[in-house]
Design a protein around this motif. Structure first.
Motif, PDB file in Angstrom:
ATOM      1  N   PRO A  87       0.809  -1.338   0.098  1.00 20.11           N
ATOM      2  CA  PRO A  87      -0.186   0.097  -0.021  1.00 20.11           C
ATOM      3  C   PRO A  87       0.662   1.460  -0.035  1.00 20.11           C
ATOM      4  O   PRO A  87       0.363   2.259  -0.613  1.00 20.11           O
ATOM      5  CB  PRO A  87      -0.861   0.037   1.279  1.00 20.11           C
ATOM      6  CG  PRO A  87      -0.855  -1.644   1.592  1.00 20.11           C
ATOM      7  CD  PRO A  87       0.465  -2.073   0.909  1.00 20.11           C
ATOM      8  N   LYS A  88       1.971   1.225   0.459  1.00 20.14           N
ATOM      9  CA  LYS A  88       2.839   2.424   0.639  1.00 20.14           C
ATOM     10  C   LYS A  88       3.229   2.858  -0.631  1.00 20.14           C
ATOM     11  O   LYS A  88       3.049   3.983  -1.202  1.00 20.14           O
ATOM     12  CB  LYS A  88       3.907   1.990   1.533  1.00 20.14           C
ATOM     13  CG  LYS A  88       5.093   3.271   1.592  1.00 20.14           C
ATOM     14  CD  LYS A  88       6.213   2.989   2.451  1.00 20.14           C
ATOM     15  CE  LYS A  88       7.278   4.046   2.631  1.00 20.14           C
ATOM     16  NZ  LYS A  88       8.470   3.822   3.321  1.00 20.14           N
ATOM     17  N   ASN A  89       3.744   2.013  -1.538  1.00 24.92           N
ATOM     18  CA  ASN A  89       4.066   2.343  -3.045  1.00 24.92           C
ATOM     19  C   ASN A  89       2.850   2.514  -3.685  1.00 24.92           C
ATOM     20  O   ASN A  89       3.243   3.508  -4.450  1.00 24.92           O
ATOM     21  CB  ASN A  89       4.789   0.944  -3.699  1.00 24.92           C
ATOM     22  CG  ASN A  89       6.022   0.542  -2.907  1.00 24.92           C
ATOM     23  OD1 ASN A  89       6.719   1.519  -2.318  1.00 24.92           O
ATOM     24  ND2 ASN A  89       6.359  -0.605  -3.379  1.00 24.92           N
ATOM     25  N   LEU A  90       1.728   2.037  -3.692  1.00 25.10           N
ATOM     26  CA  LEU A  90       0.612   2.487  -4.306  1.00 25.10           C
ATOM     27  C   LEU A  90      -0.039   3.887  -3.925  1.00 25.10           C
ATOM     28  O   LEU A  90      -0.179   4.630  -4.455  1.00 25.10           O
ATOM     29  CB  LEU A  90      -0.543   1.506  -3.816  1.00 25.10           C
ATOM     30  CG  LEU A  90      -1.700   1.406  -4.833  1.00 25.10           C
ATOM     31  CD1 LEU A  90      -1.446   0.954  -6.317  1.00 25.10           C
ATOM     32  CD2 LEU A  90      -2.768   0.456  -4.425  1.00 25.10           C
ATOM     33  N   ARG A  91       0.243   4.197  -2.453  1.00 26.81           N
ATOM     34  CA  ARG A  91      -0.151   5.578  -2.070  1.00 26.81           C
ATOM     35  C   ARG A  91       0.815   6.668  -2.834  1.00 26.81           C
ATOM     36  O   ARG A  91       0.380   7.680  -3.274  1.00 26.81           O
ATOM     37  CB  ARG A  91      -0.058   5.723  -0.676  1.00 26.81           C
ATOM     38  CG  ARG A  91      -1.266   5.364  -0.070  1.00 26.81           C
ATOM     39  CD  ARG A  91      -1.110   5.425   1.558  1.00 26.81           C
ATOM     40  NE  ARG A  91      -1.750   4.421   2.418  1.00 26.81           N
ATOM     41  CZ  ARG A  91      -1.157   3.873   3.039  1.00 26.81           C
ATOM     42  NH1 ARG A  91       0.134   3.979   3.353  1.00 26.81           N
ATOM     43  NH2 ARG A  91      -1.648   2.676   3.865  1.00 26.81           N
ATOM     44  N   HIS A  92       2.206   6.291  -2.853  1.00 28.76           N
ATOM     45  CA  HIS A  92       3.206   7.115  -3.554  1.00 28.76           C
ATOM     46  C   HIS A  92       2.732   7.484  -4.815  1.00 28.76           C
ATOM     47  O   HIS A  92       2.675   8.652  -5.303  1.00 28.76           O
ATOM     48  CB  HIS A  92       4.526   6.200  -3.476  1.00 28.76           C
ATOM     49  CG  HIS A  92       5.320   7.319  -4.263  1.00 28.76           C
ATOM     50  ND1 HIS A  92       6.145   8.485  -3.671  1.00 28.76           N
ATOM     51  CD2 HIS A  92       6.044   6.986  -5.269  1.00 28.76           C
ATOM     52  CE1 HIS A  92       6.925   8.810  -4.474  1.00 28.76           C
ATOM     53  NE2 HIS A  92       7.176   8.093  -5.514  1.00 28.76           N
ATOM     54  N   ASP A  93       2.388   6.462  -5.731  1.00 29.85           N
ATOM     55  CA  ASP A  93       1.952   6.744  -7.077  1.00 29.85           C
ATOM     56  C   ASP A  93       0.505   7.222  -7.274  1.00 29.85           C
ATOM     57  O   ASP A  93       0.414   8.428  -8.336  1.00 29.85           O
ATOM     58  CB  ASP A  93       1.723   5.247  -7.979  1.00 29.85           C
ATOM     59  CG  ASP A  93       3.130   4.666  -8.246  1.00 29.85           C
ATOM     60  OD1 ASP A  93       4.226   5.258  -8.037  1.00 29.85           O
ATOM     61  OD2 ASP A  93       3.017   3.510  -8.551  1.00 29.85           O
ATOM     62  N   ILE A  94      -0.224   7.155  -6.325  1.00 29.85           N
ATOM     63  CA  ILE A  94      -1.381   7.768  -6.454  1.00 29.85           C
ATOM     64  C   ILE A  94      -1.404   9.408  -6.024  1.00 29.85           C
ATOM     65  O   ILE A  94      -1.705  10.273  -6.609  1.00 29.85           O
ATOM     66  CB  ILE A  94      -2.805   7.241  -5.285  1.00 29.85           C
ATOM     67  CG1 ILE A  94      -3.114   5.939  -5.765  1.00 29.85           C
ATOM     68  CG2 ILE A  94      -3.555   8.115  -4.931  1.00 29.85           C
ATOM     69  CD1 ILE A  94      -3.803   5.139  -4.629  1.00 29.85           C
ATOM     70  N   LYS A  95      -0.327   9.703  -4.966  1.00 33.71           N
ATOM     71  CA  LYS A  95       0.018  11.001  -4.744  1.00 33.71           C
ATOM     72  C   LYS A  95       0.606  11.767  -5.944  1.00 33.71           C
ATOM     73  O   LYS A  95       0.434  13.042  -6.255  1.00 33.71           O
ATOM     74  CB  LYS A  95       0.940  11.243  -3.642  1.00 33.71           C
ATOM     75  CG  LYS A  95       0.242  11.162  -2.418  1.00 33.71           C
ATOM     76  CD  LYS A  95       1.188  11.107  -1.099  1.00 33.71           C
ATOM     77  CE  LYS A  95       0.403  10.857   0.030  1.00 33.71           C
ATOM     78  NZ  LYS A  95       1.510  11.011   1.320  1.00 33.71           N
ATOM     79  N   LYS A  96       1.298  10.917  -6.727  1.00 32.72           N
ATOM     80  CA  LYS A  96       2.246  11.412  -7.766  1.00 32.72           C
ATOM     81  C   LYS A  96       1.181  11.889  -9.022  1.00 32.72           C
ATOM     82  O   LYS A  96       1.278  13.050  -9.625  1.00 32.72           O
ATOM     83  CB  LYS A  96       3.118  10.485  -8.369  1.00 32.72           C
ATOM     84  CG  LYS A  96       3.999  10.943  -9.632  1.00 32.72           C
ATOM     85  CD  LYS A  96       5.107   9.945 -10.072  1.00 32.72           C
ATOM     86  CE  LYS A  96       4.955   8.698  -9.844  1.00 32.72           C
ATOM     87  NZ  LYS A  96       5.990   7.919 -10.656  1.00 32.72           N
TER      88      LYS A  96
END
Length: 153
Positions: A128-137
């Protein structure tokens, strides 16, 4: 009977071009949201995808084949590993996206903002941490009007 001057004729063509571009963009968006998933699953079942690079290749193949069949007449272009922000000399670019669909209105390519950005994650267990990073980007790109739509696959 009113005669069209060159300026009026040019604005009519521009409006028609813009409306065609919006229709094509909506068509691409619908394809990504509905049909692309089935195409990717079909490629997985036929053992065509084994890594994230293969997944990116599959996505660009289906987009080219289904949406952009004749690139000579379409002003939309696909880009992979697109770097969006400028970078300092000698340093790696910080902001990039896996697949982008761009509208190129002029032959000189003066405007090249991507309309659709696609981020790809290929893992059995998505963190989820990597997914959140991409969503924020993608949200940052959308808020700064770099792109119009963003997807994570």
């Amino acid at each position: 009977m009113a005669y069209l001057t060159k300026a009026r004729l040019k604005t009519k063509r521009q409006k028609k071009g813009r409306s065609n571009a919006k229709k094509t963009l909506n068509k691409i968006t619908k394809f990504i949201q509905k049909d692309l998933r089935g195409k990717i699953i079909q490629d997985l079942k036929e053992f065509r995808i084994s890594s994230e690079a293969d997944l990116r290749t599959s996505i660009t193949f289906w987009l080219r084949k289904s949406i952009l069949p004749n690139p000579r007449y379409s002003k939309y272009r696909l880009a992979t590993e697109l770097r969006v922000r400028r970078q300092a000399v000698g340093k790696a670019a910080k902001k990039g996206v896996d697949v982008a669909v761009q509208y190129l209105p002029t032959k000189t390519f003066t405007v090249y903002k991507p309309d659709i950005m696609i981020e790809i994650k290929e893992n059995k267990n998505v963190v989820p941490k990597n997914l959140r990073h991409d969503i924020k980007k993608l949200k940052r790109f959308y808020k700064s009007r770099v792109c119009k739509r963003g997807f994570i696959i």
